[in-house]
Design a protein around this motif. Structure first.
Motif, PDB file in Angstrom:
ATOM      1  N   LEU A 164     -19.257 -29.041  14.850  1.00  7.46           N
ATOM      2  CA  LEU A 164     -18.034 -28.638  14.153  1.00  7.46           C
ATOM      3  C   LEU A 164     -16.875 -29.581  14.449  1.00  7.46           C
ATOM      4  N   ARG A 165     -16.871 -30.188  15.633  1.00  6.67           N
ATOM      5  CA  ARG A 165     -15.782 -31.100  16.005  1.00  6.67           C
ATOM      6  C   ARG A 165     -16.007 -32.534  15.507  1.00  6.67           C
ATOM      7  N   HIS A 166     -17.281 -32.875  15.216  1.00  9.87           N
ATOM      8  CA  HIS A 166     -17.614 -34.248  14.822  1.00  9.87           C
ATOM      9  C   HIS A 166     -18.529 -34.231  13.600  1.00  9.87           C
ATOM     10  N   ALA A 208     -17.518 -22.095  19.595  1.00 10.77           N
ATOM     11  CA  ALA A 208     -18.134 -22.213  18.265  1.00 10.77           C
ATOM     12  C   ALA A 208     -17.645 -21.126  17.317  1.00 10.77           C
ATOM     13  N   THR A 209     -17.499 -19.906  17.821  1.00 11.31           N
ATOM     14  CA  THR A 209     -17.067 -18.806  16.955  1.00 11.31           C
ATOM     15  C   THR A 209     -15.629 -19.024  16.486  1.00 11.31           C
ATOM     16  N   ALA A 210     -14.766 -19.449  17.413  1.00 12.10           N
ATOM     17  CA  ALA A 210     -13.369 -19.715  17.040  1.00 12.10           C
ATOM     18  C   ALA A 210     -13.293 -20.904  16.081  1.00 12.10           C
ATOM     19  N   LEU A 211     -14.087 -21.949  16.342  1.00 12.11           N
ATOM     20  CA  LEU A 211     -14.053 -23.130  15.470  1.00 12.11           C
ATOM     21  C   LEU A 211     -14.514 -22.778  14.060  1.00 12.11           C
ATOM     22  N   MET A 212     -15.605 -22.011  13.970  1.00 17.81           N
ATOM     23  CA  MET A 212     -16.110 -21.645  12.640  1.00 17.81           C
ATOM     24  C   MET A 212     -15.109 -20.744  11.934  1.00 17.81           C
ATOM     25  N   HIS A 240     -23.836 -13.595  22.624  1.00 18.17           N
ATOM     26  CA  HIS A 240     -23.034 -13.074  21.510  1.00 18.17           C
ATOM     27  C   HIS A 240     -23.273 -13.740  20.152  1.00 18.17           C
ATOM     28  N   PRO A 241     -24.522 -13.840  19.705  1.00 20.62           N
ATOM     29  CA  PRO A 241     -24.758 -14.469  18.392  1.00 20.62           C
ATOM     30  C   PRO A 241     -24.130 -13.691  17.237  1.00 20.62           C
ATOM     31  N   HIS A 242     -23.947 -12.371  17.414  1.00 19.40           N
ATOM     32  CA  HIS A 242     -23.360 -11.582  16.323  1.00 19.40           C
ATOM     33  C   HIS A 242     -21.933 -12.025  16.011  1.00 19.40           C
ATOM     34  N   LEU A 243     -21.230 -12.550  17.017  1.00 17.98           N
ATOM     35  CA  LEU A 243     -19.851 -13.005  16.763  1.00 17.98           C
ATOM     36  C   LEU A 243     -19.848 -14.282  15.917  1.00 17.98           C
ATOM     37  N   PHE A 244     -20.777 -15.185  16.202  1.00 20.81           N
ATOM     38  CA  PHE A 244     -20.885 -16.409  15.394  1.00 20.81           C
ATOM     39  C   PHE A 244     -21.370 -16.063  13.987  1.00 20.81           C
ATOM     40  N   GLU A 245     -22.272 -15.104  13.908  1.00 23.10           N
ATOM     41  CA  GLU A 245     -22.792 -14.660  12.603  1.00 23.10           C
ATOM     42  C   GLU A 245     -21.635 -14.154  11.732  1.00 23.10           C
ATOM     43  N   ALA A 246     -20.754 -13.360  12.331  1.00 19.23           N
ATOM     44  CA  ALA A 246     -19.612 -12.823  11.565  1.00 19.23           C
ATOM     45  C   ALA A 246     -18.664 -13.951  11.152  1.00 19.23           C
ATOM     46  N   ARG A 252     -18.329 -18.203   4.625  1.00 19.60           N
ATOM     47  CA  ARG A 252     -19.475 -18.462   3.751  1.00 19.60           C
ATOM     48  C   ARG A 252     -20.301 -19.665   4.187  1.00 19.60           C
ATOM     49  N   GLN A 253     -20.341 -19.902   5.504  1.00 21.21           N
ATOM     50  CA  GLN A 253     -21.245 -20.927   6.040  1.00 21.21           C
ATOM     51  C   GLN A 253     -22.663 -20.340   6.057  1.00 21.21           C
ATOM     52  N   PRO A 254     -23.614 -20.932   5.327  1.00 16.04           N
ATOM     53  CA  PRO A 254     -24.987 -20.413   5.375  1.00 16.04           C
ATOM     54  C   PRO A 254     -25.548 -20.488   6.799  1.00 16.04           C
ATOM     55  N   LEU A 255     -26.048 -19.352   7.279  1.00 13.13           N
ATOM     56  CA  LEU A 255     -26.617 -19.271   8.632  1.00 13.13           C
ATOM     57  C   LEU A 255     -27.923 -18.493   8.557  1.00 13.13           C
ATOM     58  N   THR A 256     -28.977 -19.050   9.132  1.00 11.80           N
ATOM     59  CA  THR A 256     -30.213 -18.296   9.316  1.00 11.80           C
ATOM     60  C   THR A 256     -30.306 -17.964  10.790  1.00 11.80           C
TER      61      THR A 256
END
Ligand SMILES: N[C@@H](CCC(=O)N[C@@H](CS)C(=O)NCC(=O)O)C(=O)O
Length: 289
Positions: A164-166, A208-212, A240-246, A252-256
């Motif tokens: 996300l930073r690069h 990562a969650t804050a950046l996204m 905490h993957p649920h936080l990144f998922e949210a 609208r970043q596609p995430l699997t």
């Protein structure tokens, strides 16, 4: 040792390609650094291949991924090179740097420390993005325009945040059991306090969650792949993957994000899903279907 000189420590044939270990004098870290490279059979002078940078987790080094993840077989089949750096400086002589397994040696968190006494040598983000990748794409038959990034746990945090930073450096990203919101878990809070200082507002640029959540578009339209074991003892308290998922859903970043019953945090889990990760990257770097 000349900073641009790669010292080849070992080389072994592997699935028709070569497994190498190197050392070099890093100018960003100010110390010798070791890393490993797997070159698939398709990597030849005049035939540059895409490469995946893998970031390992707490307590690991440049050997862990290459000896435990079983990635070379798929890398050889797909024509992908693999690069695995160490997880921190070694020999910086910072007082107490070897006393904790989750901070200091083996726990560099893939950022540049701003706080004394860590700031001098603990510069893993600049090391990887401004030194190691340019050095390797100059020295080996690797395509600088087709680099993917992935990692595990602390290295999953590194993969998501550096991607996300690069965004100019990395074309694809995935992670195994990443630390998704380090500002909100004990591992991250300890590391960020030590490396970045006590003010949590400075942590957001490495979370990562804050950046996204701060993005206005979709940085990786090809999608991000995350695998997470449900028997992982660190899942509830640290990952905490649920936080990144949210956060992904909000922009609208596609995430699997695949949750797997019975799998823990270790390399048997990683090896199980390695083929899927290499194919995820191959689809984006090689137009592989
Ligand atoms: N030392 C820790 C575990 C550290 C750990 O699980 N490290 C992970 C990354 S966060 C790892 O990949 N370890 C190396 C391995 O499993 O081979 C503990 O006692 O719970």
């Amino acid at each position: 040792m000349n900073p641009t000189q790669l010292e080849l420590l070992s080389e072994q044939a592997c699935f028709g390609g070569v497994q190498r270990y190197y050392q070099h004098a890093s100018t960003e870290i100010g110390l010798p650094m070791k890393f490993s490279v797997y070159l698939p059979p398709q990597a030849q002078p005049g035939a540059r291949v895409p490469a995946l940078l893998y970031l390992a987790g707490l307590t690991c080094n440049e050997e862990t991924f290459m000896t435990k993840a079983g990635a070379q077989r798929w890398a050889a089949e797909l024509g992908l090179a693999l690069i695995a750096p160490d997880t921190s400086p070694r020999g910086a002589a910072v007082p107490g740097e070897t006393e904790n397994w989750d901070f200091g040696v083996g726990a560099g968190f893939y950022l540049d420390a701003s706080q004394a006494p860590w700031a001098t040598h603990y510069r893993m983000e600049s090391y990887l993005t401004a030194e190691l990748l340019p050095l390797l794409t100059r020295s080996l038959p690797l395509d600088a325009g087709r680099i993917g990034l992935f990692g595990h746990s602390m290295g999953g945090h590194g993969a998501l945040t550096l991607a996300l930073r690069h965004g100019d450096l990395f074309k694809s990203v995935s992670a195994f059991a990443p630390i998704c919101a380090p500002s909100q878990c004990p591992w991250g809070q300890k590391a960020f306090t030590g490396y970045l200082g006590a003010d949590p507002s400075t942590w957001q640029a490495h979370d990562a969650t804050a950046l996204m959540g701060g993005r206005s578009g979709t940085p990786y339209p090809g999608g991000i792949l995350i695998d997470q074991g449900l028997a992982d003892k660190f899942l509830a308290g640290q990952l905490h993957p649920h936080l990144f998922e949210a956060a992904c859903a909000a922009v609208r970043q596609p995430l699997t994000l695949r949750r797997h019953a019975g799998y823990d945090h270790g390399y048997y889990f990683i090896a199980t899903f390695m083929e899927d990760h290499l194919k995820h990257h191959a689809r984006q770097l090689l137009a592989w279907a």
